[in-house]
Enzyme design. Structure first.
Site, short mmCIF file in Angstrom:
data_model
loop_
_atom_site.label_atom_id
_atom_site.label_comp_id
_atom_site.label_asym_id
_atom_site.label_seq_id
_atom_site.Cartn_x
_atom_site.Cartn_y
_atom_site.Cartn_z
N ASP A 36 1.02 -11.80 -0.81
CA ASP A 36 0.68 -10.84 0.24
C ASP A 36 0.04 -9.65 -0.46
O ASP A 36 0.73 -8.87 -1.12
CB ASP A 36 1.97 -10.43 0.99
CG ASP A 36 1.76 -9.27 1.96
OD1 ASP A 36 0.60 -8.85 2.16
OD2 ASP A 36 2.76 -8.80 2.53
N LYS B 9 -7.39 -1.68 -0.16
CA LYS B 9 -7.70 -2.79 0.75
C LYS B 9 -8.65 -2.33 1.86
O LYS B 9 -9.43 -3.12 2.39
CB LYS B 9 -6.39 -3.30 1.35
CG LYS B 9 -6.50 -4.56 2.18
CD LYS B 9 -5.10 -5.07 2.49
CE LYS B 9 -5.11 -6.28 3.39
NZ LYS B 9 -3.72 -6.75 3.63
N GLU C 209 -2.37 -13.01 7.90
CA GLU C 209 -1.01 -12.50 7.69
C GLU C 209 -0.03 -12.91 8.80
O GLU C 209 1.07 -13.40 8.50
CB GLU C 209 -1.04 -10.98 7.51
CG GLU C 209 -1.64 -10.59 6.16
CD GLU C 209 -2.14 -9.15 6.09
OE1 GLU C 209 -1.87 -8.37 7.03
OE2 GLU C 209 -2.79 -8.81 5.09
N ASP D 275 2.99 -6.83 13.69
CA ASP D 275 2.95 -6.40 12.28
C ASP D 275 2.44 -4.97 12.18
O ASP D 275 1.24 -4.71 12.33
CB ASP D 275 2.05 -7.36 11.49
CG ASP D 275 1.94 -6.98 10.01
OD1 ASP D 275 2.43 -5.91 9.60
OD2 ASP D 275 1.34 -7.77 9.25
MG MG Z 1 1.36 -6.26 5.42
#
Ligand code: MG
Ligand code: ADP
Length: 462
Positions: free
Chosen positions: A10, A72, A173, A195
């Site tokens: 991840d 990111k 994800e 999330d």
């Molecule tokens: Mg995450």
């Protein structure tokens, strides 16, 4: 066994983790510090050697010009795509960047592309895994947000390659989270994966039937997460300090980072306590202190967490489902530890959210499950099949600047399609490629991604 050498990663905005399948269950591999979460922070030390993770954090405060976080956000993006990011994050780009050029970030007097920075994080995770196995690790499954476009996915693969990892598959994800959940529960039904991490919010509706995981709708916001809560609290602290102490610290990077550290500690404490204290030591022996109650905190963050409601409703609409048709809501991301967020999820999906899985780890655990499936599987994962969809339509640009869509968004992947085109002019010997198409697409999409449609005609099984 060779399968245990394919790891699941991840690669998060805030934290990154590496996991693998140990026997029949996925486990996270801790770093040298014994912690499972590796903060996605990279710094250059005094000798220009990279420092990664929790030990890089102190550079954010002491020498912020030598450290970077949340990289990111810059993956696969051009200079013109990241203006909003630059306003919110202290990224220092190389001075000589031209529009359309690959982004480079300045760390000390060196520059790095975002995939190079991400590769440093991946290399650290690879090292942690190698230490754990006592042998080399060269293959990985890496997770990406569902909304990542092709350029962002490619940049993630590049990061893997630079780190010496063969990226066998990129998995969305929320899909990874549902894989971990599926392994845990082995029940058929519709699940919503909510999330809320550090920088992004994702909602996905998935259908689990007989080991098949099918994403039926995804939505979210690329500028929503714990960072927004931190930034709000920092702004309040800076205003306080300006008002009460007549000190303007807004441009003092070191002070802002010290305040950031304190507000994050207070925020995390407030997930389990009724009140917490902000306590920041400022220059010249001065100190900023303030008590925050959970009630005040919840009032402050309400507008932020309310921004998750629209995408959730849209995803349910796209999936053609009402809240009562959702069998389970799965919590993912560190920010779902906030009780007020859990209450909101409960209200949205009209059920107590599933919280048996560690929200910080569930994505990495799911990546490990997928790694295990790709490596040949085990008793636990046999009969599990991952059906993912492409979140964006894919096509090619034809004469007149029009994109001819060949694979429609929400098509189950892998997908293939063939289309014949003719040349436009008699005797034409070549066609132009459009190298900046992906960046233009990213610009058009801005921070919100287009709602996914769930019509069965737009999905085809490959
Ligand atoms: Mg995450
Ligand atoms: P990402 O997916 O962006 O890497 P994570 O899922 O690791 O993010 O979540 C990180 C976010 O969760 C950060 O904003 C962090 O401050 C927040 N967080 C972690 N633990 C808690 C907690 N107990 N209470 C509130 N927020 C938390």
């Amino acid at each position: 066994m060779t399968t245990d050498r394919i790891v699941g990663i991840d690669l998060g905005t805030t934290n990154s983790l590496v996991a693998f399948m140990q026997g029949e269950s996925p486990v996270v591999i801790p770093g040298e510090d014994g912690l499972n979460l590796v903060p996605s922070v990279v710094a250059l030390d005094e000798n220009n050697q990279p420092v990664i993770g929790s030990s890089a954090r102190r550079y954010l405060i002491e020498t912020p010009e030598r450290a970077v976080y949340s990289v990111k956000r810059l993956m696969g993006r051009g200079v013109e795509d990241v203006q909003e990011e630059l306003k919110l994050f202290p990224f220092r780009l190389a001075d000589d960047l031209q529009p359309g050029e690959v982004l480079r970030i300045k760390l000390g007097d060196k520059t790095f592309t975002p995939p190079e920075i991400s590769a440093l994080i991946l290399r650290q995770l690879k090292r942690n895994a190698e230490r754990h196995f006592g042998g080399p690790v060269s293959k990985a499954v890496i997770t990406v947000p569902a909304y990542f476009n092709d350029a962002q996915r490619q940049a993630t693969k590049d990061a893997g390659r630079i780190a010496g990892l063969e990226v066998l598959r990129l998995v969305n994800e929320p899909t990874a989270a549902s894989l971990a959940y599926g392994l845990d529960q082995k029940q058929n039904g519709i699940i919503a994966v909510y999330d809320l991490g550090g920088g992004t919010f994702d909602i996905s509706i998935l259908k689990l039937h007989d080991g098949i995981f099918e994403v039926i709708a995804t939505n979210g916001d690329t500028h929503l997460g714990g960072d927004d809560i931190d930034n709000l609290l920092i702004t309040i602290a800076l205003d306080d300090i300006r008002g009460d102490m007549n000190l303007d610290l807004r441009r003092n990077a070191e002070a802002v980072q010290a305040i950031r550290k304190s507000v994050i500690e207070a925020k995390i404490a407030l997930s389990s306590q009724a009140s917490a204290k902000l306590d920041v030591e400022l220059r010249g022996g001065r100190r900023y202190q303030r008590e925050v109650t959970r009630e005040q905190f919840e009032q402050l963050i309400q507008p932020i967490i309310d921004r998750t409601v629209g995408p959730c409703k849209q995803a349910m609409k796209d999936a053609g489902l009402k809240p009562e048709q959702i069998d389970e809501a799965v919590l993912v991301g560190g920010s779902t530890r906030i009780p007020k967020v859990r209450a909101l999820v409960k209200e949205l999906f009209q059920r107590e959210p599933h919280s048996d899985l560690n929200p910080d780890e569930v994505v990495a655990l799911g990546a490990a499950v997928q790694a295990n499936i790709l490596g040949g599987g085990s008793v636990a994962t046999e009969n599990m099949l991952l059906l993912d969809v492409t979140p964006l339509s894919l096509g090619i640009e034809v004469a007149g600047g029009v994109t001819d869509k060949i694979i429609l968004r929400n098509s189950t992947i892998p997908a293939s399609a063939t289309q014949f085109y003719t040349t436009q002019i008699d005797g034409q010997a070549n066609v132009a490629m459009c190298p900046r198409a992906s960046s233009a697409a990213a610009r058009k999409r801005k921070s919100k991604y287009s709602p996914a449609t769930a019509s069965p005609t737009s999905r085809s099984r490959a």
